[in-house]
Design a protein around this motif. Sequence first.
Motif, PDB file in Angstrom:
ATOM      1  N   MET A   1       0.819  -1.202   0.000  1.00 23.07           N
ATOM      2  CA  MET A   1       0.000   0.000   0.000  1.00 23.07           C
ATOM      3  C   MET A   1       0.860   1.262   0.000  1.00 23.07           C
ATOM      4  O   MET A   1       0.663   2.148  -0.806  1.00 23.07           O
ATOM      5  CB  MET A   1      -0.908  -0.003   1.228  1.00 23.07           C
ATOM      6  CG  MET A   1      -1.780   1.213   1.314  1.00 23.07           C
ATOM      7  SD  MET A   1      -3.215   0.946   2.340  1.00 23.07           S
ATOM      8  CE  MET A   1      -2.457   0.620   3.907  1.00 23.07           C
ATOM      9  N   SER A   2       1.814   1.292   0.897  1.00 18.78           N
ATOM     10  CA  SER A   2       2.662   2.478   0.985  1.00 18.78           C
ATOM     11  C   SER A   2       3.456   2.655  -0.296  1.00 18.78           C
ATOM     12  O   SER A   2       3.666   3.770  -0.757  1.00 18.78           O
ATOM     13  CB  SER A   2       3.630   2.356   2.143  1.00 18.78           C
ATOM     14  OG  SER A   2       3.118   1.501   3.102  1.00 18.78           O
TER      15      SER A   2
ATOM     16  N   VAL B   1       2.693   1.891  -3.241  1.00 18.31           N
ATOM     17  CA  VAL B   1       1.877   2.431  -4.323  1.00 18.31           C
ATOM     18  C   VAL B   1       1.857   3.951  -4.231  1.00 18.31           C
ATOM     19  O   VAL B   1       2.098   4.653  -5.205  1.00 18.31           O
ATOM     20  CB  VAL B   1       0.432   1.876  -4.249  1.00 18.31           C
ATOM     21  CG1 VAL B   1      -0.450   2.606  -5.250  1.00 18.31           C
ATOM     22  CG2 VAL B   1       0.431   0.398  -4.534  1.00 18.31           C
ATOM     23  N   ILE B   2       1.587   4.434  -3.037  1.00 18.98           N
ATOM     24  CA  ILE B   2       1.505   5.887  -2.864  1.00 18.98           C
ATOM     25  C   ILE B   2       2.845   6.535  -3.128  1.00 18.98           C
ATOM     26  O   ILE B   2       2.943   7.555  -3.784  1.00 18.98           O
ATOM     27  CB  ILE B   2       1.040   6.213  -1.437  1.00 18.98           C
ATOM     28  CG1 ILE B   2      -0.375   5.704  -1.268  1.00 18.98           C
ATOM     29  CG2 ILE B   2       1.138   7.700  -1.200  1.00 18.98           C
ATOM     30  CD1 ILE B   2      -1.335   6.704  -0.758  1.00 18.98           C
TER      31      ILE B   2
END
Lengths: 92, 255
Positions: free
Chosen positions: B8-9, B11-12
């Motif tokens: 998730m991180s 991706v950002i």
Amino acid sequence: MIVRIATESQYRLPDEDAQRLNELDNQAVEAVEAGDEERFRQIFDEMLELVRSDGEPIGDDEIFESDVIIPPSDLTFEEAAEEFTGDGLIPD
Amino acid sequence: MAGMGGRMSTVIKAKINKLLDKAEDPGETLEYSYQRQMELLQDVKKGIADVVTSKKRLQLQQQKLEQQVVKLDTQARQALAANREDLARTALERKQFAQTELQSLDGQVQELERQQQGLVDKEQKLRTKIEQFRTKKEVIKAQYSAAEASVKISEAATGVGEEMADVGLAMQRALDKTENMRARADAMDELEASGAFDDNLQLGSGGDDIDRELHQLTEQSVVDDDLARLKAELGAGTPPAGELGAGEKRAEGPS
């Protein structure tokens, strides 16, 4: 390790926390994929709490690139889901 | 691309980097484009002003609604004193509706205040980092060989670039929220214009669109309680407060 909570601040986190953060991150992904909003919120809050409590805020006069960027704390479940399938918070 | 770890991180982070790449080379941006930075700071200022404007508008609506609540309560009292329970009920329904809106407005104003404070903090942070970068750049140039300095300056520039992207993201989110609330405020104004909070309760009226809508929107029980309270206060031939649960005396609403 430098961690940013998007739209808020950067923190300096002990390297030992990387493992825990990673676990939580994976669990968050699983919760999103399972469509389990309650579980996601719980894990995501735990992630933020870990960074805020263990991390030391980086001063405004210090300049670092982050190793990890965590999404904004007011991330909605819909946005969380988009992070994996769609455009995400920041459109391509 | 990334494994399960930190997906998730990652991706950002990847997206922010992409944003930076697209924007221009952050190093060059910061080295040469003072204007670009000032533009961003101006944007943030505009964003803050936008949030403040929306907040003020909501606060104005709050005031109006508060006045309406008092007015409608008085009217209900008067209606009841004149033995017009149907009219009193309509007034209390409107009052209940106004109170629900008020609660929602309170929450929105608080949210906008949070957004405003957040943007002010971010703007200050970015300003400090940009200044710091300017100073640091000169120090680095003086202390390191050209090649080393270039790497270090580029690192610092990426850091400031990340901050710039983050400020942009914070602003975008704040404005999105403001936009949603503005749409709601528009709807409220329209509703007001249509007379939903109209203080001229005509005798014998009470069957128009607004009233029907209000009936749907209102929690009857709250109105019943409120009505009973008024009756008890006025002693208008209804059971005292202790017997409110009985409900037998509940009059039909306006038909």
